[in-house]
Design an enzyme around this catalytic site. Structure first.
Site, PDB file in Angstrom:
ATOM      1  N   ARG A   8      -0.744 -13.781  -1.508  1.00  0.00           N
ATOM      2  CA  ARG A   8      -0.650 -12.318  -1.645  1.00  0.00           C
ATOM      3  C   ARG A   8       0.825 -11.919  -1.534  1.00  0.00           C
ATOM      4  O   ARG A   8       1.541 -12.450  -0.695  1.00  0.00           O
ATOM      5  CB  ARG A   8      -1.498 -11.601  -0.577  1.00  0.00           C
ATOM      6  CG  ARG A   8      -3.002 -11.776  -0.801  1.00  0.00           C
ATOM      7  CD  ARG A   8      -3.817 -10.830   0.047  1.00  0.00           C
ATOM      8  NE  ARG A   8      -3.775  -9.464  -0.453  1.00  0.00           N
ATOM      9  CZ  ARG A   8      -4.257  -8.426   0.215  1.00  0.00           C
ATOM     10  NH1 ARG A   8      -4.817  -8.602   1.406  1.00  0.00           N
ATOM     11  NH2 ARG A   8      -4.189  -7.199  -0.293  1.00  0.00           N
TER      12      ARG A   8
ATOM     13  N   ASP B 150       2.200  -2.904   5.718  1.00  0.00           N
ATOM     14  CA  ASP B 150       2.258  -4.316   5.320  1.00  0.00           C
ATOM     15  C   ASP B 150       3.683  -4.835   5.259  1.00  0.00           C
ATOM     16  O   ASP B 150       3.919  -6.042   5.320  1.00  0.00           O
ATOM     17  CB  ASP B 150       1.596  -4.515   3.956  1.00  0.00           C
ATOM     18  CG  ASP B 150       0.102  -4.435   4.100  1.00  0.00           C
ATOM     19  OD1 ASP B 150      -0.420  -3.313   4.181  1.00  0.00           O
ATOM     20  OD2 ASP B 150      -0.530  -5.494   4.173  1.00  0.00           O
TER      21      ASP B 150
ATOM     22  N   GLN C 273     -11.859  -0.438   2.519  1.00  0.00           N
ATOM     23  CA  GLN C 273     -11.677  -1.036   3.857  1.00  0.00           C
ATOM     24  C   GLN C 273     -11.956  -0.028   4.972  1.00  0.00           C
ATOM     25  O   GLN C 273     -12.332  -0.413   6.081  1.00  0.00           O
ATOM     26  CB  GLN C 273     -10.242  -1.569   4.025  1.00  0.00           C
ATOM     27  CG  GLN C 273      -9.947  -2.820   3.212  1.00  0.00           C
ATOM     28  CD  GLN C 273      -9.280  -2.480   1.887  1.00  0.00           C
ATOM     29  OE1 GLN C 273      -9.562  -1.436   1.300  1.00  0.00           O
ATOM     30  NE2 GLN C 273      -8.417  -3.340   1.406  1.00  0.00           N
TER      31      GLN C 273
ATOM     32  N   GLY D 262      -5.148  -7.753   5.987  1.00  0.00           N
ATOM     33  CA  GLY D 262      -4.368  -7.066   7.021  1.00  0.00           C
ATOM     34  C   GLY D 262      -3.142  -7.925   7.311  1.00  0.00           C
ATOM     35  O   GLY D 262      -3.268  -9.147   7.503  1.00  0.00           O
ATOM     36  N   ALA D 263      -1.965  -7.290   7.323  1.00  0.00           N
ATOM     37  CA  ALA D 263      -0.717  -8.060   7.378  1.00  0.00           C
ATOM     38  C   ALA D 263      -0.639  -9.068   8.539  1.00  0.00           C
ATOM     39  O   ALA D 263      -0.351 -10.248   8.314  1.00  0.00           O
ATOM     40  CB  ALA D 263       0.461  -7.090   7.399  1.00  0.00           C
TER      41      ALA D 263
HETATM   42  O1  MRU Z   1      -5.302  -5.133   1.303  1.00  0.00           O
HETATM   43  P1  MRU Z   1      -5.455  -5.207   2.793  1.00  0.00           P
HETATM   44  O2  MRU Z   1      -6.819  -4.903   3.272  1.00  0.00           O
HETATM   45  O3  MRU Z   1      -4.905  -6.502   3.335  1.00  0.00           O
HETATM   46  O4  MRU Z   1      -4.496  -4.039   3.310  1.00  0.00           O
HETATM   47  C1  MRU Z   1      -4.377  -3.813   4.684  1.00  0.00           C
HETATM   48  C2  MRU Z   1      -3.525  -2.646   5.003  1.00  0.00           C
HETATM   49  O5  MRU Z   1      -3.056  -1.947   4.134  1.00  0.00           O
HETATM   50  C3  MRU Z   1      -3.229  -2.394   6.446  1.00  0.00           C
HETATM   51  O6  MRU Z   1      -3.024  -1.039   6.679  1.00  0.00           O
HETATM   52  C4  MRU Z   1      -1.948  -3.169   6.829  1.00  0.00           C
HETATM   53  O7  MRU Z   1      -2.076  -4.517   6.521  1.00  0.00           O
HETATM   54  C5  MRU Z   1      -1.618  -3.021   8.245  1.00  0.00           C
HETATM   55  S1  MRU Z   1      -2.689  -4.008   9.197  1.00  0.00           S
HETATM   56  C6  MRU Z   1      -2.489  -3.916  10.798  1.00  0.00           C
END
Ligand code: MRU
Length: 363
Positions: free
Chosen positions: A90, A243, A202, A54-55
């Site tokens: 990442r 993200d 997720q 998550g970003a």
């Molecule tokens: O690959 P991830 O699980 O890190 O991807 C997360 C997402 O795509 C979320 O929607 C994004 O980070 C927004 S989090 C508040």
């Protein structure tokens, strides 16, 4: 937010003031495990291995990763090395670069001996700021749900979300889920359609878990159901996270978000994206062309992890051995498909003008 009634954040400091604690999200929903991060290598592994994801949480973990690094080697070489190591974990979530640039700008001018203490203090500030930002996103987004409820006349408001942009993806509250938690807490009847979000699921493993912990009514659906539900008037509002948001309002989010935005557009369903300021990449004006899209291991597509009836967690194949698979982790939804951007400063039009009106310091 609460887990079994006990309040948690997704990242915090242990009593020794040096060890960083996280929830290992690869174990959810089958087990709730807290893990200690004691070094730069631990922090980098936690981000790259998606123990944290998550970003906003990636950004906060990177900040603490810099602090852990300074606790070990606070020389200039140590600082540069930590920056490079964490930056390589990442590629898509821009909060990573934002947090690392912030930490480096603070630490580089300082004598080596002063770096660790200040790094921990700034990382804690970044984490606290994220909680405040997400809470404000929640307040602004709650207004949209409230209005949808008033328009509908009787509840519940049916929302659709993709991936996990809840409190697990941030330090607390979440982005896309913060408005839903705030609306639910205010007594507005809500129901959430949760996209499972292949390949890593997720939605199924994290969003369904955290909504369940908070008591928010929800239904898990496979990724291809959203369009059908929208055609039949069963979605009042979509809210996702992002993200990386281009200065033009294009939003990059978990793979499959774009298809939901297309379906929403075709069916006249409002499609909102919730984001904190640090998710905006002011250097990019064309999200489709310029946002780097992470490609991950093909094994995430050809294998699934689950739990059997005896409680044993395991992975199994779902494709013939050796099947070539492509694993694009994110896609970009052009601004024209986005009804509005829910930020900590209010709801903006998804456009350069809309974003600059809310963030005039970048105009
Ligand atoms: O690959 P991830 O699980 O890190 O991807 C997360 C997402 O795509 C979320 O929607 C994004 O980070 C927004 S989090 C508040």
């Amino acid at each position: 937010m609460k887990v079994q009634g006990k309040p948690y954040r997704t990242i915090w400091l242990a009593d020794d003031g040096r060890t960083v604690r996280i929830i290992d999200q690869t174990k959810l929903p089958f087990a709730f495990e807290v893990v200690d991060l004691k070094s730069l290598a631990d922090a980098a592994r936690a981000i790259a291995g998606m123990w944290v994801r998550g970003a906003p949480l990636i950004g906060a973990t990177a900040a603490y990763g810099m602090a852990l690094a300074m606790n070990g080697d606070s020389s200039d070489a140590g600082l540069d090395g930590a920056y490079q190591t964490l930056m390589a974990t990442r590629p898509t979530a821009v909060n990573l670069r934002w947090a690392l640039d912030d930490m480096k700008a603070l630490l580089a001018p300082l004598p080596a001996g002063e770096r660790a203490g200040l790094a921990y203090a700034r990382a804690a500030e970044i984490a606290d700021e994220d909680v405040e930002i997400c809470s404000s996103i929640g307040e602004h987004g709650k207004g949209l749900i409230e209005r949808a409820f008033e328009k509908k006349g009787s509840g519940p408001v049916n929302l659709l979300t993709h991936c996990n942009a809840g409190w697990l993806a941030t330090v607390d509250w979440g982005t896309a889920l913060a408005p839903i938690y705030k609306a639910f807490d205010a007594g507005i009847p809500v129901h959430v359609w949760v996209d499972e979000t292949r390949p890593r699921n997720q939605g199924a493993s994290l969003t369904a878990w955290e909504l369940g912990q908070h008591g928010v009514p929800h239904t898990l659906i496979v990724d291809n159901v959203g369009g059908h539900l929208m055609q039949h008037g069963q979605v009042d509002l979509c809210i996702t996270g992002t993200d990386r948001t281009a200065a033009s309002g294009d939003v990059c989010n978990k793979i499959g978000t774009y298809l939901k935005a297309l379906a929403a557009h075709d069916n006249g369903v409002p499609f909102y994206v919730a984001l904190p300021g640090p998710t905006i990449d002011w250097t990019i004006t064309d999200g489709v062309r310029d946002i780097p899209i992470e490609q991950r291991d093909a094994g995430e597509v050809t294998r699934l992890t689950g739990v059997d009836e005896n409680g044993r967690v395991g992975a199994f194949s779902i494709a013939p051995a050796g099947t070539p698979a492509a694993n694009y982790a994110f896609d970009v939804t052009p601004a024209r498909l986005v009804t509005g951007l829910i930020t900590e400063r209010g709801v903006a039009e998804a456009s350069t003008e809309g974003l600059k009106a809310l963030y005039p310091e970048h105009a």
